[in-house]
Write a protein that holds these residues in place. Structure first.
Motif, short mmCIF file in Angstrom:
data_model
loop_
_atom_site.label_atom_id
_atom_site.label_comp_id
_atom_site.label_asym_id
_atom_site.label_seq_id
_atom_site.Cartn_x
_atom_site.Cartn_y
_atom_site.Cartn_z
N PRO A 56 0.83 -1.19 0.00
CA PRO A 56 0.00 0.00 0.00
C PRO A 56 0.87 1.25 0.00
N PRO A 57 0.57 2.20 -0.86
CA PRO A 57 1.41 3.40 -0.94
C PRO A 57 1.26 4.27 0.29
N LYS A 58 2.38 4.72 0.82
CA LYS A 58 2.32 5.60 2.00
C LYS A 58 2.63 7.03 1.60
N ALA A 59 3.58 7.21 0.72
CA ALA A 59 3.93 8.56 0.31
C ALA A 59 4.23 8.53 -1.18
N LEU A 60 4.07 9.68 -1.79
CA LEU A 60 4.26 9.74 -3.23
C LEU A 60 5.73 9.65 -3.59
N TYR A 61 6.56 10.33 -2.80
CA TYR A 61 7.99 10.31 -3.07
C TYR A 61 8.71 9.54 -1.97
N ILE A 62 9.71 8.80 -2.33
CA ILE A 62 10.50 8.14 -1.29
C ILE A 62 11.98 8.42 -1.53
#
Lengths: 199, 223
Positions: A145-151
Motif C-alpha cells: 500500500p502506498p504511503k507517500a508519493l515520493y521516497i
C-alpha cells in the motif's frame, strides 16, 4: 532402500525454502528408475501370482506387491512435490523479477522448467493486458500500500543513466541518494539497484 | 482504507459511473463496493464471484483522472495529492486482482471444476472471462509440466495423471471475522445444529462454510 532417493529430494527442497537450487537431474532420474524397476517387478510377480493361485500351495505374492505399490505411490508423490514446489518458487520469481530471469537462476532450471516459465510468463502477461480496455494493468507493481508519493532511495550500484517517465534523465551512481516518485523506483528497488531509506 | 480518496474522486467525476445493471452509483459508492470486495476476497478461503464491472469502472476513472492530471503543471500541489489518491486506488484494484490470481493458481483444478458445474447449471460464473482463460492456461501448463517431467515412466502411470487425483482444495471451514450488514436471522451452525441471529452491525468469528452464501448475497462482509 526403497524411497531413499525420493526422501533426499524432499529434504533438499526443505533445506532451501524460497530459493531454487540446481535442478537435481541425477536424483530425479534415480527415483524414476526405482519406480520403473518396482513396477516391472510387480508385473512379473502378478503373473506368477496367477499361476500360484491355480497351484494352490504356491507362494502368495500379494503382500510384496502391495509394499512395492506403496513404494511407487510414495516415490511419485515425492517427485510431484519436488516439481510442484519448484514451479511455485519459479512463479514467485516471475512476480519479483519480471519475465527475464537473472542468469544465475536460469542456470539452475531444467529445460522443462524454462519452458513452463516462459509459458507462465506469457499467460500472465496476456491476462494483465486483458484487464482493462486500454492497455491493461501491471499487477506486479503496487505490491505494498502506498504511503507517500515520493521516497528517498540510496543507489547501491553504478547503474548509469535512467530515464524517468516525465523524460528527465538521472545519473545513478553508487552511494548517491535520490528523492523520487515511488512508482518509478519500485522496480529498481526489487532489482537491488536502490535501497529504500526508511527514516 | 482512507476516507479522503472517496471525497477526492467524487469531486473529479460524478456523472458516468454505471454498473452492468445500469445502476447509478456515485464514485464514493463504487469505491466502497470495491473496498468491500477487496477485503472479502482477501479473507475468504475460496474464490468469490468476480466484480469485473466495478474494477473496469474504477480503472476507467483512474485513466480519466490521470489524463486530466497530465494537463496540470508539474509542481502543482493538487497534482501530487491526486496522484497519491490514484496510487491508492490502483493498489486497491491490483491487490484485489492479485489475491484472486493467487487463489486461482493455488486451487486451479478445484475452481475450474466448480466453474464447469456452474456453467452446466446456467449459474453466474465466478471468474471473469479473462480469469477463466488464465486459469485454463495455467492448468494446461501444469499438466504439460508434469507430463514432461514424468516422461520415461511406465505408461499406466502417465495415463492416470495421478497429480489430478489429489487436488488442492480451499479450507472452507476456516474461521473468519464477519460483520453483518443487516439483520439476519437463523444462521445455522452446522456441526451443533444451532441457530444464531445476527444483529445489524454485529461482528462474529464464525466458520466460513456457515456464512459463505451470506457473503455472495452481500449480507455480511468479512473484516
Amino acid at each position: 532402500m526403497f524411497g531413499d532417493s525420493a526422501y533426499t529430494l524432499i529434504k533438499e527442497l526443505d533445506r532451501n525454502p524460497g530459493t531454487l537450487p540446481p535442478y537435481n537431474n541425477e536424483l530425479v532420474g534415480e527415483v524414476k528408475k526405482e519406480i520403473c524397476h518396482l513396477v516391472q517387478q510387480n508385473h512379473a510377480d502378478s503373473m506368477a501370482n496367477d499361476e500360484s493361485i491355480l497351484g494352490e500351495n504356491g507362494t502368495n505374492y500379494f503382500p510384496t506387491i502391495r509394499a512395492r505399490h506403496a513404494g511407487v505411490q510414495r516415490n511419485l508423490r515425492c517427485l510431484l512435490a519436488y516439481h510442484y514446489n519448484r514451479v511455485k518458487c519459479l512463479r514467485t520469481m516471475r512476480w519479483e523479477f519480471g519475465s527475464i530471469l537473472p542468469p544465475d537462476i536460469k542456470a539452475n532450471l531444467s529445460s522443462i522448467e524454462t519452458n513452463w516459465f516462459s509459458k507462465y510468463s506469457s499467460m500472465l502477461a496476456k491476462y494483465m493486458r486483458s484487464i482493462s480496455e486500454d492497455g491493461g494493468l501491471n499487477l506486479t507493481v503496487d505490491l505494498n500500500p502506498p504511503k507517500a508519493l515520493y521516497i528517498e532511495v540510496k543507489c547501491l550500484v553504478d547503474y548509469g543513466q535512467y530515464e524517468l517517465s516525465d523524460g528527465s534523465v538521472l545519473l545513478l551512481k553508487e552511494n548517491s541518494r535520490h528523492f523520487l516518485p515511488r512508482n518509478e523506483c519500485e522496480d529498481l528497488i526489487r532489482q537491488g539497484v536502490f535501497q529504500h531509506i526508511v527514516t | 482504507m482512507n476516507e479522503s480518496e472517496e471525497i477526492n474522486i467524487s469531486n473529479e467525476v460524478n456523472s458516468d459511473e454505471s454498473d452492468s445493471d445500469e445502476l447509478i452509483l456515485t464514485a464514493a459508492q463504487v469505491i466502497q463496493i470495491m473496498e468491500e470486495a477487496w477485503s472479502n476476497e482477501k479473507f475468504a478461503p475460496e474464490i468469490l464471484p468476480h466484480k469485473y464491472e466495478i474494477v473496469e469502472c474504477i480503472l476507467g476513472q483512474i485513466s480519466h483522472v490521470e489524463e486530466n492530471l497530465s494537463n496540470l503543471i508539474n509542481d502543482d500541489l493538487r497534482r501530487s495529492i491526486h496522484q497519491m489518491e490514484l496510487d491508492r486506488l490502483r493498489y486497491l484494484v491490483s491487490s484485489y486482482l492479485r489475491t484472486r490470481l493467487e487463489k486461482i493458481e493455488a486451487f486451479v483444478c478445484c475452481i475450474l471444476k466448480e466453474e464447469d458445474e456452474r456453467a452446466s447449471r446456467n449459474k453466474l460464473s465466478y471468474l471473469s472471462p479473462s480469469e477463466l482463460e488464465f486459469a485454463k492456461a495455467y492448468r494446461d501448463g501444469l499438466d504439460q509440466h508434469f507430463t514432461d517431467t514424468l516422461k520415461l515412466l511406465p505408461a499406466e502411470i502417465l495415463n492416470n495423471k495421478i497429480w489430478q487425483n489429489e487436488i488442492i482444495t480451499p479450507n472452507l471451514d476456516a474461521f473468519v471475522f464477519a460483520k453483518a450488514k443487516s439483520q439476519i436471522e437463523g444462521v445455522m451452525i452446522e456441526r451443533d445444529e444451532e441457530f444464531v441471529d445476527l444483529e445489524k452491525g454485529s461482528q462474529v468469528i464464525i466458520s466460513y462454510s456457515n456464512i459463505s452464501n451470506l457473503i455472495t448475497n452481500d449480507k455480511v462482509s468479512l473484516i
